[in-house]
Design an enzyme around this catalytic site. Structure first.
Site, short mmCIF file in Angstrom:
data_model
loop_
_atom_site.label_atom_id
_atom_site.label_comp_id
_atom_site.label_asym_id
_atom_site.label_seq_id
_atom_site.Cartn_x
_atom_site.Cartn_y
_atom_site.Cartn_z
N SER A 63 0.86 -1.18 0.00
CA SER A 63 0.00 0.00 0.00
C SER A 63 0.89 1.23 0.00
CB SER A 63 -0.91 0.00 1.23
OG SER A 63 -0.14 0.15 2.40
N ALA A 64 0.31 2.36 -0.33
CA ALA A 64 1.09 3.59 -0.42
C ALA A 64 1.72 3.96 0.91
CB ALA A 64 0.20 4.73 -0.92
N CYS A 65 1.06 3.63 2.01
CA CYS A 65 1.61 4.03 3.31
C CYS A 65 2.82 3.20 3.70
CB CYS A 65 0.53 3.95 4.39
SG CYS A 65 -0.23 2.34 4.57
N SER A 66 3.10 2.12 2.96
CA SER A 66 4.28 1.30 3.28
C SER A 66 5.33 1.38 2.17
CB SER A 66 3.87 -0.16 3.49
OG SER A 66 3.42 -0.72 2.28
N SER A 67 5.18 2.31 1.24
CA SER A 67 6.05 2.32 0.07
C SER A 67 7.50 2.65 0.39
CB SER A 67 5.51 3.28 -0.99
OG SER A 67 5.48 4.59 -0.47
#
Length: 122
Positions: A63-67
């Site tokens: 997900s974007a929050c873990s990129s």
């Protein structure tokens, strides 16, 4: 643009469910209209990313929050994914510039990738 992109996302979900039932779609109650997360059957996301990029199709993992992190996606874990599922998930981002034929090509490439990569893994 919102309505158009939401329609693309719905079309993609319908095609995935019909053509690739082995792929699991993350369906949050409140979803952004331009993002779709899918979990692949026993294929690491990084492996599929490389396969798809060789086909000039570019998606993301997790997900974007873990990129910017090596940790498993906290968002995917919050949706009930296991760490293994999170490690096999790809994020598809859509734009008002995308067209339906591009989604059809993505479905085809995912199908080919799953078939090819599953045989290699065995």
């Amino acid at each position: 643009r919102y309505t158009y992109v939401k329609g693309l996302r719905e079309y993609l979900m319908e095609r995935l469910e019909a053509d690739l039932p082995e792929v699991s779609i993350t369906k949050p109650k409140k979803a952004a209209p331009h993002i779709l997360n899918v979990t692949l059957p026993k294929i690491k996301s990084e492996t599929m990313l490389h396969y798809l990029s060789s086909e000039n199709i570019f998606v993301s993992s997790g997900s974007a929050c873990s990129s910017n992190s090596n940790d498993k996606s906290s968002a995917l874990l919050a949706f009930g994914h296991t760490e293994k599922m999170a490690d096999s998930s790809i994020r598809i981002s859509l734009s008002h510039r995308n067209e339906q034929f591009e989604l059809d090509r993505l479905i085809q490439a995912l199908s080919e990738g799953i078939s090819t990569l599953s045989r290699i893994k065995k």
